[in-house]
Enzyme design. Sequence first.
Site, PDB file in Angstrom:
ATOM      1  N   ASP A  76      35.174  47.166  87.435  1.00  0.00           N
ATOM      2  CA  ASP A  76      35.175  46.039  88.543  1.00  0.00           C
ATOM      3  C   ASP A  76      34.988  44.534  87.526  1.00  0.00           C
ATOM      4  O   ASP A  76      34.630  44.482  86.282  1.00  0.00           O
ATOM      5  CB  ASP A  76      33.686  46.079  89.238  1.00  0.00           C
ATOM      6  N   GLU A 110      29.223  47.128  88.332  1.00  0.00           N
ATOM      7  CA  GLU A 110      28.627  46.513  87.133  1.00  0.00           C
ATOM      8  C   GLU A 110      28.430  44.974  87.487  1.00  0.00           C
ATOM      9  O   GLU A 110      27.266  44.654  87.157  1.00  0.00           O
ATOM     10  CB  GLU A 110      28.778  47.020  85.864  1.00  0.00           C
TER      11      GLU A 110
END
Length: 378
Positions: free
Chosen positions: A69, A133
């Site tokens: 991500d 994250e």
Amino acid sequence: MTDAADLTARLIRCPSVTPEEGGALVLLEDMLRAAGFEVHRVDRGDTANLFARWGAKGARSIGFNGHTDVVPPGDLGSWTHPPFSGHVEDGTIWGRGATDMKSGVAAFVAAAIDFVTQTPPDGAVILTITGDEEGPSKDGTIAILDWMTEQDERMDVCIVGEPSNPSEMGEMMKIGRRGSATFRIKARGVQGHAAYPHRAKNPLHALTLYLNDLIAAPLDDGTDHFDPSGLQITSIDCGNPASNVIPETATAVVNIRFNDLHSGDSLTADLTRRACDISDQTGVALTVQADISGEAFLTQPGPFVDLVRDVVAGQTGRRPELSTSGGTSDARFVKDHCPVVEFGLVGRFMHQVDERVPVAQVGQLKDIYQRILERYFV
């Protein structure tokens, strides 16, 4: 041979802004399964995660952790090349995630595939890749580790592939991180006219006394592996539009980045005790709300740290500094599972417009990871 730079560009073309998966984990899942890895999607809530293991369950193992991500790209017009183009030009890969950290994931995936294909080890290689994250970090690596516990899966040691070098490859590896805590302090007094302060209790005066107490002396002087803890006042507000009114309430926000002399609980207890003292002194009620996003931790130098450090030195010509600097990473979760270190690319362009990474640097990182795997299973 698996081309880590090409894989980086392909991952960048997956628009995986948290919490969107964007096709990145699907791409990796297909590659790893084709290379003989046992692969599981470990999705939780809106977050997509991936667990992959080559080798026998329960065998001696080394793991890698990372995320696909990315943060939002911001103003698209400010980019030299579109942020999800994966544009490659003059030895550079451009796009969101080029540094943080699709390149790191590509490097350890490529290294793992080539290693198990060319020299199958007597043991297991485990990859844990999250899509959370850069977001709340509640359903990402934590979810994978929860699933691993339920399935009796285990990494003996782990490398987090976050960017770890300030300006040159080989400068720094992380063997720990400071803890991070945010405290919201609310002061409730009695509203009144500024000309008649004896009829009011000013929450701002009490809050100012409290904040001055917090910053009057350092929290500590640091330790062997950590700098002194840092306390920063990041907000003070009372929402009062009138200059002649003593407000009823005021709030402040304090962020503390703390070393291993403290814990979230000990800091919460200390700030709460100080708030009670000021409340007793002023008659203004102070309350403290704590949000602990990570505890300080340290992976003690030893055989695993030495192995990674020696490989990095051999591949780059620089013996990396053992550091605990910087913010937080998912290593703060992995450390509860097994010993963990961080080593990755130069982080100069992460989260910036025109994020980019040299092709050669991605290849060098893959070589470092592959050499670590070879040394680990000797």
